[in-house]
Design a protein around this motif. Sequence first.
Motif, PDB file in Angstrom:
ATOM      1  N   ASN A  69     -36.341 -54.687 -38.811  1.00 51.36           N
ATOM      2  CA  ASN A  69     -37.575 -53.980 -38.432  1.00 51.36           C
ATOM      3  C   ASN A  69     -37.491 -52.588 -38.054  1.00 51.36           C
ATOM      4  O   ASN A  69     -38.249 -51.818 -38.128  1.00 51.36           O
ATOM      5  CB  ASN A  69     -38.305 -54.747 -37.478  1.00 51.36           C
ATOM      6  N   LEU A  70     -36.155 -52.199 -37.657  1.00 49.11           N
ATOM      7  CA  LEU A  70     -35.940 -50.780 -37.299  1.00 49.11           C
ATOM      8  C   LEU A  70     -35.218 -49.981 -38.591  1.00 49.11           C
ATOM      9  O   LEU A  70     -35.381 -48.722 -38.437  1.00 49.11           O
ATOM     10  CB  LEU A  70     -34.984 -50.807 -36.149  1.00 49.11           C
ATOM     11  N   ILE A  71     -35.228 -50.458 -39.557  1.00 50.93           N
ATOM     12  CA  ILE A  71     -34.576 -49.768 -40.691  1.00 50.93           C
ATOM     13  C   ILE A  71     -35.694 -49.232 -41.650  1.00 50.93           C
ATOM     14  O   ILE A  71     -36.605 -50.257 -41.972  1.00 50.93           O
ATOM     15  CB  ILE A  71     -33.639 -50.554 -41.597  1.00 50.93           C
ATOM     16  N   ARG A  72     -35.646 -48.104 -42.067  1.00 49.39           N
ATOM     17  CA  ARG A  72     -36.997 -47.579 -42.725  1.00 49.39           C
ATOM     18  C   ARG A  72     -36.888 -48.361 -44.276  1.00 49.39           C
ATOM     19  O   ARG A  72     -35.888 -48.745 -44.949  1.00 49.39           O
ATOM     20  CB  ARG A  72     -36.385 -46.134 -43.358  1.00 49.39           C
ATOM     21  N   PRO A  73     -37.970 -48.956 -44.744  1.00 46.03           N
ATOM     22  CA  PRO A  73     -38.362 -49.920 -45.804  1.00 46.03           C
ATOM     23  C   PRO A  73     -37.606 -49.275 -46.884  1.00 46.03           C
ATOM     24  O   PRO A  73     -36.911 -49.960 -47.800  1.00 46.03           O
ATOM     25  CB  PRO A  73     -39.628 -49.793 -45.873  1.00 46.03           C
ATOM     26  N   ASN A  74     -37.657 -47.848 -47.352  1.00 42.86           N
ATOM     27  CA  ASN A  74     -36.896 -47.430 -48.378  1.00 42.86           C
ATOM     28  C   ASN A  74     -35.456 -47.699 -48.361  1.00 42.86           C
ATOM     29  O   ASN A  74     -34.813 -47.646 -49.656  1.00 42.86           O
ATOM     30  CB  ASN A  74     -37.559 -45.937 -48.783  1.00 42.86           C
ATOM     31  N   ILE A  75     -35.016 -47.537 -47.183  1.00 45.59           N
ATOM     32  CA  ILE A  75     -33.358 -47.575 -47.463  1.00 45.59           C
ATOM     33  C   ILE A  75     -33.178 -49.138 -47.379  1.00 45.59           C
ATOM     34  O   ILE A  75     -31.949 -49.407 -48.213  1.00 45.59           O
ATOM     35  CB  ILE A  75     -32.979 -47.209 -45.890  1.00 45.59           C
ATOM     36  N   ARG A  76     -33.818 -50.070 -46.852  1.00 45.47           N
ATOM     37  CA  ARG A  76     -33.624 -51.532 -46.913  1.00 45.47           C
ATOM     38  C   ARG A  76     -33.521 -51.604 -48.581  1.00 45.47           C
ATOM     39  O   ARG A  76     -32.702 -52.518 -48.989  1.00 45.47           O
ATOM     40  CB  ARG A  76     -34.410 -52.348 -46.303  1.00 45.47           C
TER      41      ARG A  76
END
Length: 348
Positions: A5-12
């Motif tokens: 939940n802390l990681i930016r969605p585009n990086i995931r």
Amino acid sequence: MNLENLIRPNIRAMQPYSSARDEFQGQAQVMLDANENSLGSAGPAVFNRYPDPQQRAVKQALAPLKGVQPDQTFLGNGSDEAIDLLVRLTCTPGQDRILVLPPTYGMYEVAANLNDVGVERLPLTADFQLSAETVAGIVASEAKLVFVCSPNNPTGNLLHAAAIEQVLRGFRGLVVVDEAYADFAAAPSWLSRLDEFPNLVVLQTFSKAWGLAGLRLGMAFGSSALIGYLNKIKPPYNVSEATQQHALAGLRAEAEFAALREQLLAGRRYLEEQLPALAIVERVFPSDANFLLVRFRTDATSVYELLLSRGIVVRNRTTMPGCAGCLRLTVGTPGENEQLLTALRQLS
């Protein structure tokens, strides 16, 4: 804490760049995969091959020294690279923010500004500690990460462990404890609590106690999942082969490291004894680092400029919150310490 939940969605969702050396491990007779100069290098040193992009040998050597696993270790171009990557990993530009505790290391805000990320500031107390109100403010904050520098720069002191633990237990983002100066402190590293707190990231460096500032090699320690994300977004070959080789040589010279550390601590104690006797010195703040924050009775900027005119460079911190009238003095060699004291006596 749910790290995802802390990681930016585009990086995931992104696919990382896969370098030639990421795709091959082991020994080979003929290496024609990376468009290197197969003939060798210009000059006496041979660096025609790309370095290990994951710095496996250095991480293996660090693991027993730090009490962590290699996959809990990130190596970068100084701690500044890890700071920048942590901001980029968690904070969406123009939307999220970080939290800092001034007075503290300025690169946290620089990384935020560079990435168009907001900055929330909760100041330390007059004696540079975390108050109960500040801890409550951190816990209530919506910031994605908080930078906790301990021993703190420019003040030199350790922040109280109980307050940091309250932050770790209550804050909903990443807690980045910057331990650049921890080797000079008589307190256990937060690395010993790494497995206890999934939101904890610990920064350390080869630049201070190891005496390898010219290598530009920083360390970040965290959960294997978090370190995996940092490796996903870092440049492919962010640590040079020369840096990796010199770091390994430094790690093999642990006895020299210990001797250097003790000499610097002796120098710190000497300055702590001598500086308060000077008429122009109002206060020498307690230090757990290799420097001292000193408040002067006279104009600190004038003292700074007069020292500079004598060829002595110190750090003027008088404009930082809570540091009015203060200069930061690094512990030097015995001869440099004497030159500093002699100059300050003349100014007195």
